[in-house]
Scaffold this motif. Structure first.
Motif, PDB file in Angstrom:
ATOM      1  N   GLU A  55      -8.509   1.046   1.365  1.00 37.88           N
ATOM      2  CA  GLU A  55      -9.205   0.569   0.178  1.00 37.88           C
ATOM      3  C   GLU A  55      -8.530  -0.654  -0.439  1.00 37.88           C
ATOM      4  N   GLU A  64      -9.153  -3.706   1.919  1.00 35.88           N
ATOM      5  CA  GLU A  64     -10.557  -4.110   1.819  1.00 35.88           C
ATOM      6  C   GLU A  64     -10.864  -4.741   0.472  1.00 35.88           C
ATOM      7  N   TYR A  65     -10.186  -4.303  -0.591  1.00 26.90           N
ATOM      8  CA  TYR A  65     -10.381  -4.930  -1.904  1.00 26.90           C
ATOM      9  C   TYR A  65      -9.938  -6.386  -1.864  1.00 26.90           C
ATOM     10  N   ARG A  94      -6.411   6.578   3.758  1.00 27.12           N
ATOM     11  CA  ARG A  94      -7.605   6.555   2.912  1.00 27.12           C
ATOM     12  C   ARG A  94      -7.387   7.535   1.765  1.00 27.12           C
ATOM     13  N   GLN A 129      -7.170   5.831  -6.719  1.00 24.46           N
ATOM     14  CA  GLN A 129      -8.277   5.629  -5.793  1.00 24.46           C
ATOM     15  C   GLN A 129      -8.184   4.359  -4.953  1.00 24.46           C
ATOM     16  N   LYS A 130      -6.984   4.014  -4.520  1.00 30.56           N
ATOM     17  CA  LYS A 130      -6.787   2.926  -3.566  1.00 30.56           C
ATOM     18  C   LYS A 130      -5.662   3.333  -2.624  1.00 30.56           C
ATOM     19  N   LYS A 188     -11.760  11.170  -2.478  1.00 33.38           N
ATOM     20  CA  LYS A 188     -12.536  10.813  -3.666  1.00 33.38           C
ATOM     21  C   LYS A 188     -12.215  11.738  -4.832  1.00 33.38           C
ATOM     22  N   THR A 229       0.825  -1.203   0.000  1.00 32.51           N
ATOM     23  CA  THR A 229       0.000   0.000   0.000  1.00 32.51           C
ATOM     24  C   THR A 229       0.863   1.260   0.000  1.00 32.51           C
TER      25      THR A 229
END
Length: 512
Positions: free
Chosen positions: A260, A263-264, A247, A255-256, A250, A229
């Motif tokens: 995110e 969780e993906y 995080r 967008q990760k 938006k 990450t």
């Protein structure tokens, strides 16, 4: 890991057969569960040589050291870029690291691949004979040195990585065969002492044009998925952004982020207790092209990296010459501190201006004299990620790479070892305006729990005095210099201070 970077006893004999490969996934999960929690992994690059000897590692801060990398760049058998690292008499070598780690009770794993070392994973994994050769090499090494296991860092299946990786449409299918066969081989070679299989993986699986939505076939055979990450935003895009956001905002940047991405992988079939979140011990800089000082992390920027810290400079991938740069723009956290950019973990020196983004939960710096934006992690942002890892029941956290820290970041990761969420700052004040050239401090306020109140009458009767040689668990109280202190997480050797930052192990309760 980019730029040369980039679990106990048997309980079930039920065998499953997939594609002709016999393995015991239920047995695997039973044997591995106890060892697959509270993990703090540190990757150790084997090209450091005399610059960072194994003797410099604070092994007690890590459950595992991953020796990186054996390179899969030719044929079916990994190679060492410098074979001398396997010499028993070399102080920077692998045997020396294993000996020191074991003396401290820390496990060692061999990591294969990396950003520069994955060019020939695909052809090796494509044939049974190729996989057998690769597996034998790894199992022999694990057996010889009694290692914890094997870490597969294929960057990336179905993707060209730095641009020169051999790629096949069935890379992922072949990777699954590889981990199944490796599981069988490790169990056979070590029937009484469990050996792990872990994988360092992209923030979304795997590496091709399509993101996979189901990775569950891997779960019975892989003990941990280390989700990288970091390297989320960088100078490959014309807009700046955080290297390793907690995080994402938006519509801003990739967008990760930490949340995110993990969780993906969870939604794709991996339970949280088999996922480990990545922590970057380095930052990235970019030169902004706007005419005014930035007010957010997302600003137009040059695609050419500025020079980073004192260790930065021209670099060429020896296995993919097209992957080269005059500078990476990277800053080791330890160099941010030693070179005076950060005078404390949360204070920037002039002309740098420090900001803290409340959405991405990351600090960032701006230098108005040369328009350089610098994204990095500090003990505050690492603490946020560690707290979430504990809250979600992750297997743990891992860091790339250990020599880039001065000890402040790994300390912020220690709470994951006890499964206790450290106190979270209730308020964070924004830094001064972006036009300010004065040093900036982000202050935090920690809400004390009821268990941290002073003893009746303000006395410390019955509370032992602090001893630097003693290991203290979460919640343990000590007295020191006339004050009462409580451990926020496991700690040893860190001296209590009534004026310490909120990320310190000890919190001040009150006067005795």
């Amino acid at each position: 890991m980019k730029f040369t970077t980039i679990l106990a006893s048997a309980a079930c004999a039920v065998l499953f057969s997939f594609n002709g490969v016999s393995a015991s996934p239920i047995n695997l999960q039973t044997r591995a569960a106890a060892a697959n929690s509270g993990v703090v992994v540190g990757y150790f690059p084997n090209w450091l040589y005399q610059d960072f000897l194994p003797t410099k590692i604070n092994f007690k801060k890590y459950t595992h050291i991953y020796y990186a990398f054996a390179l899969q760049v030719a044929g079916n058998v990994p190679i060492w870029e410098d074979p001398e690292i396997m010499n028993e008499d070399i102080e920077y070598g692998f045997p020396a690291l294993v000996k020191a780690a074991k003396a401290a009770g820390t496990q060692v794993t061999i990591s294969v691949g990396g950003w520069t070392g994955s060019t020939k994973f695909s052809p090796m994994a494509a044939s049974a004979a190729g996989r057998a050769e690769f597996i034998k090499w790894n199992v022999d090494l694990v057996t010889k040195f009694d290692l914890a296991g094997v870490d597969l860092d294929w960057e990336y299946p179905n993707g060209a990585g730095p641009g020169c990786n051999t790629v096949s449409w069935n890379d992922v299918d072949n990777l699954l065969l590889l981990v199944k066969e490796l599981r069988v081989a490790l169990d056979k070679a070590s029937p009484s002492k469990y050996k792990e299989i872990t994988m360092a993986v992209r923030i979304v699986p795997w590496g091709g044009p399509e993101d996979a939505t189901d990775v569950s076939p891997f779960v019975p055979y892989v003990d941990r998925f280390h989700v990288m990450t970091f390297d989320v935003n960088g100078n490959w895009e014309p807009v700046s952004g955080p290297n390793s956001p907690f995080r994402v905002e938006k519509g801003k940047g990739f967008q990760k982020g930490f949340v995110e991405g993990i969780e993906y992988w969870n939604k794709a079939g991996v339970p949280f207790n088999k996922l480990a979140g990545g922590v970057a011990f380095y930052g990235r800089s970019q030169t902004l092209t706007g005419s005014t000082a930035p007010t957010t992390q997302y600003s137009p920027s040059s695609l050419t990296s500025p020079l980073g810290d004192s260790d930065d400079g021209p670099w060429t991938n020896p296995y993919c010459p097209a992957d080269s740069s005059a500078a990476s723009g990277q800053w080791k956290y330890s160099n941010l501190r030693s070179q005076g950019v950060l005078t404390t973990p949360v204070t920037a020196a002039s002309p740098w201006v420090r900001h803290f983004d409340d959405i991405t939960q990351t600090p960032w710096l701006y230098n108005p004299t040369n328009k350089v934006y610098l994204t990095y992690d500090d003990p505050v942002s690492v603490g946020v990620k560690t707290s979430w890892a504990v809250e979600k029941g992750l297997a743990g956290v891992f860091a790339w790479s250990i020599e880039q820290d001065n000890g402040e970041l790994v300390e912020a990761m220690q709470a994951v070892r006890n499964g206790v969420i450290p106190p979270v700052s209730s308020t964070t004040t924004a830094s001064t305006s972006a036009s300010s050239s004065s040093p900036v401090t982000t202050t935090t306020t920690t809400t004390a729990s009821s268990s941290g109140t002073p003893l009746p009458g303000g006395k410390c009767d019955g509370v032992a005095a602090f001893n630097a040689a003693t290991a203290y668990n979460t919640g343990k109280q000590v007295t020191y210099n006339g004050g009462l202190f409580k451990a926020q997480w496991w700690t040893q050797g860190e001296t209590p201070s009534s004026t310490g930052p909120d990320w310190a192990a000890w919190t001040y309760v009150g006067a005795c």
